[in-house]
Design a protein around this motif. Structure first.
Motif, PDB file in Angstrom:
ATOM      1  N   ALA A 150      10.987   0.634  -6.875  1.00 43.27           N
ATOM      2  CA  ALA A 150      10.263   0.008  -7.976  1.00 43.27           C
ATOM      3  C   ALA A 150      10.002  -1.333  -7.592  1.00 43.27           C
ATOM      4  O   ALA A 150      11.013  -1.994  -6.725  1.00 43.27           O
ATOM      5  CB  ALA A 150      11.195   0.094  -9.300  1.00 43.27           C
ATOM      6  N   TRP A 151       8.997  -1.975  -7.697  1.00 41.94           N
ATOM      7  CA  TRP A 151       8.773  -3.168  -7.281  1.00 41.94           C
ATOM      8  C   TRP A 151       7.611  -4.077  -8.119  1.00 41.94           C
ATOM      9  O   TRP A 151       6.960  -3.327  -9.013  1.00 41.94           O
ATOM     10  CB  TRP A 151       8.354  -3.509  -5.974  1.00 41.94           C
ATOM     11  N   CYS A 152       7.928  -5.423  -8.470  1.00 45.52           N
ATOM     12  CA  CYS A 152       7.009  -6.122  -9.292  1.00 45.52           C
ATOM     13  C   CYS A 152       6.512  -7.293  -8.745  1.00 45.52           C
ATOM     14  O   CYS A 152       7.395  -8.118  -8.062  1.00 45.52           O
ATOM     15  CB  CYS A 152       7.819  -6.421 -10.531  1.00 45.52           C
ATOM     16  N   PHE A 153       5.235  -7.584  -8.638  1.00 44.81           N
ATOM     17  CA  PHE A 153       4.760  -8.878  -8.217  1.00 44.81           C
ATOM     18  C   PHE A 153       4.412  -9.840  -9.280  1.00 44.81           C
ATOM     19  O   PHE A 153       3.724  -9.326 -10.256  1.00 44.81           O
ATOM     20  CB  PHE A 153       3.573  -8.464  -7.696  1.00 44.81           C
ATOM     21  N   LEU A 154       4.951 -10.895  -9.183  1.00 48.52           N
ATOM     22  CA  LEU A 154       4.915 -12.017 -10.386  1.00 48.52           C
ATOM     23  C   LEU A 154       4.150 -13.162  -9.701  1.00 48.52           C
ATOM     24  O   LEU A 154       4.483 -14.059  -8.578  1.00 48.52           O
ATOM     25  CB  LEU A 154       6.172 -12.525 -10.666  1.00 48.52           C
ATOM     26  N   ARG A 182       0.874  -1.233  -0.030  1.00 44.02           N
ATOM     27  CA  ARG A 182      -0.079   0.109  -0.138  1.00 44.02           C
ATOM     28  C   ARG A 182       0.960   1.180   0.046  1.00 44.02           C
ATOM     29  O   ARG A 182       0.650   2.222  -0.784  1.00 44.02           O
ATOM     30  CB  ARG A 182      -0.801  -0.111   1.252  1.00 44.02           C
ATOM     31  N   VAL A 183       1.936   1.221   0.755  1.00 47.73           N
ATOM     32  CA  VAL A 183       2.712   2.625   0.832  1.00 47.73           C
ATOM     33  C   VAL A 183       3.619   2.835  -0.475  1.00 47.73           C
ATOM     34  O   VAL A 183       3.756   4.051  -0.814  1.00 47.73           O
ATOM     35  CB  VAL A 183       4.011   2.354   2.002  1.00 47.73           C
ATOM     36  N   TYR A 184       3.841   1.722  -1.198  1.00 49.95           N
ATOM     37  CA  TYR A 184       4.764   1.729  -2.351  1.00 49.95           C
ATOM     38  C   TYR A 184       3.719   1.467  -3.703  1.00 49.95           C
ATOM     39  O   TYR A 184       4.256   0.746  -4.443  1.00 49.95           O
ATOM     40  CB  TYR A 184       5.802   0.849  -2.331  1.00 49.95           C
ATOM     41  N   THR A 185       2.621   1.652  -3.449  1.00 43.98           N
ATOM     42  CA  THR A 185       1.368   1.334  -4.588  1.00 43.98           C
ATOM     43  C   THR A 185       2.068   2.070  -5.935  1.00 43.98           C
ATOM     44  O   THR A 185       2.048   1.332  -6.883  1.00 43.98           O
ATOM     45  CB  THR A 185       0.272   1.874  -4.453  1.00 43.98           C
ATOM     46  N   SER A 186       2.384   3.221  -5.803  1.00 37.15           N
ATOM     47  CA  SER A 186       2.765   4.001  -7.063  1.00 37.15           C
ATOM     48  C   SER A 186       4.129   3.481  -7.743  1.00 37.15           C
ATOM     49  O   SER A 186       4.437   3.917  -8.770  1.00 37.15           O
ATOM     50  CB  SER A 186       2.939   5.562  -6.816  1.00 37.15           C
ATOM     51  N   ALA A 187       5.017   2.717  -6.873  1.00 38.16           N
ATOM     52  CA  ALA A 187       6.159   2.365  -7.447  1.00 38.16           C
ATOM     53  C   ALA A 187       5.943   0.946  -8.367  1.00 38.16           C
ATOM     54  O   ALA A 187       7.041   0.408  -8.666  1.00 38.16           O
ATOM     55  CB  ALA A 187       7.129   2.031  -6.136  1.00 38.16           C
TER      56      ALA A 187
END
Length: 205
Positions: A180-184, A158-163
């Protein structure tokens, strides 16, 4: 050419895209190997380093001796682009944020990506200086059974939604400036270290 440092013993190609998978690996198992292979492919990584930790600050009971866990990890993960390392012990760091800071200083040209399972994203806000982890390097999250929904609604997500970047751009993650993060969502193996210990499949420690 490679960035080598005498402290950790790591030798990494300059400019390489390197995933870091940390944990106690108590014991390492095929599930760890599976997400590592997926990370290499889906995040476009040149190398993955398994950072076998001295111990997990969030767990009261200590793991098996480091040497035994390292040996087991090398038996499980046989891949030319994967390194099993005791860098955290050599560096004297106990928290991921500290480890990342030191490794980035020792290997300034390397593009590091922190790798974790979705279960760790769910509890990331409990880690020491967890925002520093997100702010230092891109983070690749690989879904594990039962953790998809809870992880994606976690404090960190939630804190890093925009990233967050989409799965279609996952191969670009090492090249994107943090945060930046990515959920696979990947085909997963429903196996865990705790389950192996509970069934007597790991007798060390």
């Amino acid at each position: 050419m490679a960035d080598s440092d005498p402290i950790t013993g790591l030798s990494l190609p300059r400019g390489a895209r390197v995933g870091l998978l940390g944990g106690s690996f108590n014991p390492a198992h095929e599930g760890h190997a599976h997400i590592t292979r997926e990370a290499l492919k889906r995040f476009g990584l040149d190398r993955v380093v398994w950072l076998v930790s001295p111990g997990n600050p969030l767990k009261a009971r200590g793991p098996a001796p480091l040497e035994e866990r390292m040996a087991a990890a090398r038996r499980v993960m046989r891949h030319p682009r994967v390194i099993v390392s005791d860098a955290e012990t050599r560096l004297g760091t106990r928290h991921t944020a500290q480890t990342l800071e030191r490794l980035r200083g020792l290997h300034p040209s390397v593009r590091f990506v922190w790798l974790m399972g979705a279960d760790n994203l769910r509890q990331l806000h409990r880690w020491e200086n967890w925002r520093s982890i997100m702010d230092q390097v891109p983070v690749g999250v690989l879904a594990r059974p039962g953790d998809r929904m809870s992880a994606q609604t976690s404090v960190a997500s939630r804190v890093y939604t925009s990233a967050r970047i989409g799965q279609a751009a996952s191969h670009l993650l090492p090249l994107i400036a943090s945060p930046a993060w990515c959920f696979l969502n990947v085909p997963m193996m429903d196996v865990s270290s705790s389950a192996i210990r509970a069934t007597g499949g790991w007798t060390a420690g």
